[in-house]
Design an enzyme around this catalytic site. Sequence first.
Site, mmCIF file in Angstrom:
data_model
loop_
_atom_site.group_PDB
_atom_site.id
_atom_site.type_symbol
_atom_site.label_atom_id
_atom_site.label_comp_id
_atom_site.label_asym_id
_atom_site.label_seq_id
_atom_site.Cartn_x
_atom_site.Cartn_y
_atom_site.Cartn_z
ATOM 1 N N ASP A 1 -8.207 -3.222 0.962
ATOM 2 C CA ASP A 1 -7.250 -4.348 0.379
ATOM 3 C C ASP A 1 -7.205 -3.604 -1.266
ATOM 4 O OD1 ASP A 1 -5.651 -6.226 -0.560
ATOM 5 O OD2 ASP A 1 -7.030 -7.898 -0.508
ATOM 6 N N ASP B 1 1.252 -2.259 -3.044
ATOM 7 C CA ASP B 1 0.431 -3.059 -2.321
ATOM 8 C C ASP B 1 0.269 -2.270 -0.971
ATOM 9 O OD1 ASP B 1 -1.553 -4.924 -1.566
ATOM 10 O OD2 ASP B 1 0.027 -5.987 -0.443
#
Length: 444
Positions: free
Chosen positions: A118, A322
């Site tokens: 992440d 992201d």
Amino acid sequence: MANSSNFAYYILFLFLSSILFALQVNSTSRHVLNNHKGFKVSLKHVDSGGNFTKFERLQRAMERGKSRLQRLSLVGNFATLSSKDDSNVKSTIHAGNGEFLMEISIGSPSESYNAIMDTGSDLIWTQCKPCKECFDQSTPIFDPSKSSTFENISCSNKLCEALPTSSCGDSNCEYMYTYGDYSSSEGFLAKDTFTFGKVSIPNVAFGCGNDNEGSGFSQGAGLVGLGRGPLSLVSQLHMSKFSYCLTSINDEADSKSSTLLMGSIAHDDDKNIITTPLVKNPTQPSFYYLSLQGISVGDTQLPIKKSTFSLNQDGTGGMIIDSGTTITYLEESAFTLLKKEFSSQVNLPVDDSSSAGLDICFKLPSDTNTIQVPKLVFHFEGADMDFPADNYMIADSRMGIACLAMGSSSGMSILGNVQQQNMMVIHDLDKETLSFVPTQCDKL
């Protein structure tokens, strides 16, 4: 007397030598990575091995992506709320979840597990025994009592102070992370040896979660944060550079793995490299913000207001890159302009069935799976990203449609992983830049 004195000096010499040796050993273990160029980790998509069609993979990933978009929006709203009235805030909300798993090992002897990579958060954590409440995972839950290198982290440690929400129980640093889908991890901060492939690194701080709730992490057994904060893997290893290369969602072979490169092996000497500055947001220091200044479709630059993608003073707006969000989401007014111009330049009828779950799709001719699509260019500060067609158009002859793999958002914009596929995405934290290099990721 002389013999007695010599003997005493000899004992003192041995004692001091043993101390010096111990210091050298500890110093070596602390700096074991400094002499290493870094390491490579294979990444596996969370739907790998599921025998899905590419549209099924995309639809499943989009459902997760929409949830992640909501969480990221909550993160931005939290920043604004907390700056206005701290009394209304109970705990920090984090993005969580993701699309790619990395295998890591913890402890001595080591235990392996798959963790979600992440880039939108910092904390490294896994489930630990004894569990008050733990979700099901495919690998054994980590047992700290079986590791000879496991240590708790005290409340006075700087990493404990870096936690957004912490408390002190039995002199241990306790944490609680709450995620936007109501999943949470609660436990204590500890350190142990982490192994990535053949590289072992001592004293990596991580969350040992013994009270973990919700379904947000059912794909893996925890999370590895690669954000910009002090608790992330990148920050703890003092590595100024890392990169990843994600394989195409169009690949039918689930066995093709993506790659994460940590350290100086994340090379940036390719002649095709384009580079743009990273932007910092003081209210959300973990995210990697980019300065998007405009968008072109074909030869037409869209009439998007200059402030549309700007980072506001209260920390809202802006664009982040992201790895855990599937498609790109653009601020609504910009996406409306993109959708209109794209439709006018694609010489195919629009498909209004919404069977793919995307905002704009076109009907494919029955005799082809190939269509001509206009060029799509994102104009970042100092770099024009000319996307390959596969990075924004998803076609499926069986469904008879081709769709633009983008959507709209309110406030924050996100450059998703479909747009990043088959690109080496290089984060240089010393230079504060992000670079892209076209790369056949399944060949690494």
